[in-house]
Design an enzyme around this catalytic site. Structure first.
Site, PDB file in Angstrom:
ATOM      1  N   GLY A 244       0.772  -1.271  -0.028  1.00 23.01           N
ATOM      2  CA  GLY A 244       0.001   0.095   0.062  1.00 23.01           C
ATOM      3  C   GLY A 244       0.764   1.430   0.079  1.00 23.01           C
ATOM      4  O   GLY A 244       0.193   2.167  -0.164  1.00 23.01           O
ATOM      5  N   CYS A 350     -13.998   4.798 -28.026  1.00 18.22           N
ATOM      6  CA  CYS A 350     -15.164   5.472 -28.069  1.00 18.22           C
ATOM      7  C   CYS A 350     -15.667   5.502 -26.674  1.00 18.22           C
ATOM      8  O   CYS A 350     -16.715   4.958 -26.422  1.00 18.22           O
ATOM      9  CB  CYS A 350     -16.071   4.655 -28.939  1.00 18.22           C
ATOM     10  SG  CYS A 350     -15.320   4.090 -30.728  1.00 18.22           S
ATOM     11  N   GLU A 351     -15.292   6.387 -25.813  1.00 17.58           N
ATOM     12  CA  GLU A 351     -15.670   6.678 -24.309  1.00 17.58           C
ATOM     13  C   GLU A 351     -15.283   7.994 -24.068  1.00 17.58           C
ATOM     14  O   GLU A 351     -14.142   8.292 -24.311  1.00 17.58           O
ATOM     15  CB  GLU A 351     -15.012   5.613 -23.461  1.00 17.58           C
ATOM     16  CG  GLU A 351     -15.508   4.096 -23.464  1.00 17.58           C
ATOM     17  CD  GLU A 351     -16.846   3.771 -23.055  1.00 17.58           C
ATOM     18  OE1 GLU A 351     -17.420   4.679 -22.453  1.00 17.58           O
ATOM     19  OE2 GLU A 351     -17.213   2.608 -23.545  1.00 17.58           O
ATOM     20  N   TYR A 378      -0.150  -1.169 -12.039  1.00 17.15           N
ATOM     21  CA  TYR A 378      -1.502  -1.035 -12.532  1.00 17.15           C
ATOM     22  C   TYR A 378      -1.604  -0.374 -13.931  1.00 17.15           C
ATOM     23  O   TYR A 378      -2.577   0.405 -14.183  1.00 17.15           O
ATOM     24  CB  TYR A 378      -2.478  -0.342 -11.411  1.00 17.15           C
ATOM     25  CG  TYR A 378      -2.054  -1.150 -10.112  1.00 17.15           C
ATOM     26  CD1 TYR A 378      -2.476  -2.173  -9.610  1.00 17.15           C
ATOM     27  CD2 TYR A 378      -1.260  -0.532  -9.036  1.00 17.15           C
ATOM     28  CE1 TYR A 378      -2.407  -2.902  -8.550  1.00 17.15           C
ATOM     29  CE2 TYR A 378      -1.111  -1.190  -7.848  1.00 17.15           C
ATOM     30  CZ  TYR A 378      -1.663  -2.350  -7.592  1.00 17.15           C
ATOM     31  OH  TYR A 378      -1.592  -2.804  -6.411  1.00 17.15           O
TER      32      TYR A 378
END
Ligand code: PLP
Length: 422
Positions: A244, A350-351, A378
């Site tokens: 973390g 396409c977003e 990530y």
């Protein structure tokens, strides 16, 4: 000029280098988009963990989900690391990379019976168990194999890690871990199950944590439990304090790993637990600032309200901005002298959520290569084939050396397993 987070990434003259490799050369040779990681930067990020833990029983288990390329796992395996895995797929990666399953901790809130069996057969060091139901199933699977599974319980210390809600995992409302109040009873239950051997305790309170305080709070809660559990007659061999630790994406100032660990060990010693083995599960902090995503500028699309810089990487390649509205630095790999303009850096998908950076001042023209910074964690592991886009190639560099560690995904392979109906 140095960039946030990594001493291994710097301009020499006008050209951006990672280690001793000019990044524009890599795109010319290997195409775009392209993930590039520095092995030196990864090992340099690991060093403060190892330094702070030297001389006491410990294991640093690299959390594979941050970046699971086999060459990355190989790098950490050779440096003595264990691994934190969350699926049988990740276990297979450890084995393929030459890692030792005996140094693997198996985390995750939803392990299947098949995954439990594979973990037991591979001889993983420990299962981090997140519920009573999981304990019972794991005991059953182990018993059926004539084995005992080593377990530690992941407890939820109910502390606020002060991070984004999607990556905060140590609060009561999260799906993760066993509630603090139920932990002792769950340990007692575990001790009665024939297929289990209880060996430890585990917590992981979130990701991209930039303060020491929540770690110390969680540690105190864990130590309270260890004392209660041992008082009830169940020895706890190791404490796993999770991962973390955050990194610098822009102006965050997370503690150095050795400072964080130093303070945790001090608290552990002060409370009389110095003999216990400690485990950590860092992911992002080992790889995040060791990598960049390189992407070519396709078109500039200036507009009345916004200027768009359309690049050939998209949310399918790097999902963090779309998923968490995460800020990631973006620079031109060739510094230009002219003053910059303000651009939204967007991909072809396409977003409307398909953006990599908003309101960035860049001096840029079509054909330029941009580097998205801090993309080693990530990034590729969250990549998808949305819009039938093959995933990027990955390279590892070390000094002037360059290895292709994953070929660019061919379009044909994207629908190879699909079938037309007869
Ligand atoms: C994701 C995860 C980690 C690693 O988190 P980072 O923020 O990348 O260090 C460690 N342990 C568990 C259980 C995780 O799910």
């Amino acid at each position: 000029m140095t960039l946030p987070g990594s001493p291994f990434l710097a301009y020499r003259g006008t050209d951006l280098f990672l280690d001793d490799v000019r990044l524009s050369d890599l795109v010319r040779q290997h195409g775009s988009p392209l993930y590039v990681y520095s092995r030196r930067a990864m090992l340099a990020a690991l060093a403060p963990y190892q330094k702070a833990l030297k001389g006491r029983p410990h294991l640093v288990c690299y959390a594979i989900k941050a970046n699971s390329n086999l060459a990355v796992l190989q790098t950490f395996a050779q440096a003595g690391c264990g691994f934190d895995i969350v699926s049988a797929g990740e276990l297979a990666r450890v084995q393929a990379a030459g890692g030792d399953p005996g140094k693997v901790v198996f985390s995750g809130v939803g392990k299947t019976r098949a995954e439990m069996q594979l973990g037991i057969e591979a001889g993983v060091r420990c299962f981090n168990v997140e519920s009573t139901a999981e304990l019972e199933v794991l005991s059953e699977v182990a018993s059926r194999l004539g084995r005992q599974a080593r377990v530690s319980l992941r407890v939820n210390p109910d502390v606020d890690a002060g991070t984004h809600p999607y990556i905060s995992t140590g609060l009561k409302g999260n799906k993760f871990g066993i509630a603090h109040e139920e932990a002792l009873a769950t340990y007692k239950r575990a001790a009665t199950l024939p297929g289990l051997e209880v060996v430890g305790i585990d917590c992981h309170i979130g990701s991209q944590i930039t303060d020491i305080a929540p770690y110390l709070d969680a540690l105190d809660r864990v130590l309270d439990l260890v004392e209660a559990i041992e008082a009830a007659g169940m020895p706890i061999h190791h404490m796993d304090l999770g991962g973390g630790l955050g990194i610098t994406y822009t102006d965050e100032t997370p503690p150095a790993a050795d400072v964080l660990i130093g303070q945790l060990l001090q608290r552990i010693d002060a409370r009389g637990h110095g003999h216990r083995e400690v485990l950590f599960e860092p992911g992002r902090s080992l790889v995040g600032n060791a990598g960049v995503l390189l992407t070519e500028v396709l078109f500039l699309k200036p507009g009345e309200q916004k200027n768009f810089c359309v690049v050939d990487a998209a949310m399918n390649d790097l999902m963090r901005p779309a998923l968490y509205e995460a800020y990631m630095g973006i620079v031109n790999v060739n510094q230009r002298a002219e003053p910059g303009q303000v651009w939204d850096v967007v991909g072809p998908v396409c977003e409307s959520g398909d953006w990599l950076g908003r309101d960035r001042t860049l001096t840029v023209k079509a054909g330029d290569v941009l580097a998205v910074l801090s993309a080693g964690a990530y990034g590729m592991t969250m990549a998808s084939n949305y819009n039938t886009r093959g995933r990027a190639a990955e390279l590892m560099v070390d000094g002037a050396q360059v290895w292709v560690i994953r070929e660019r995904e061919a379009v044909k392979s994207l629908f190879e397993e699909e079938r037309l109906i007869k």
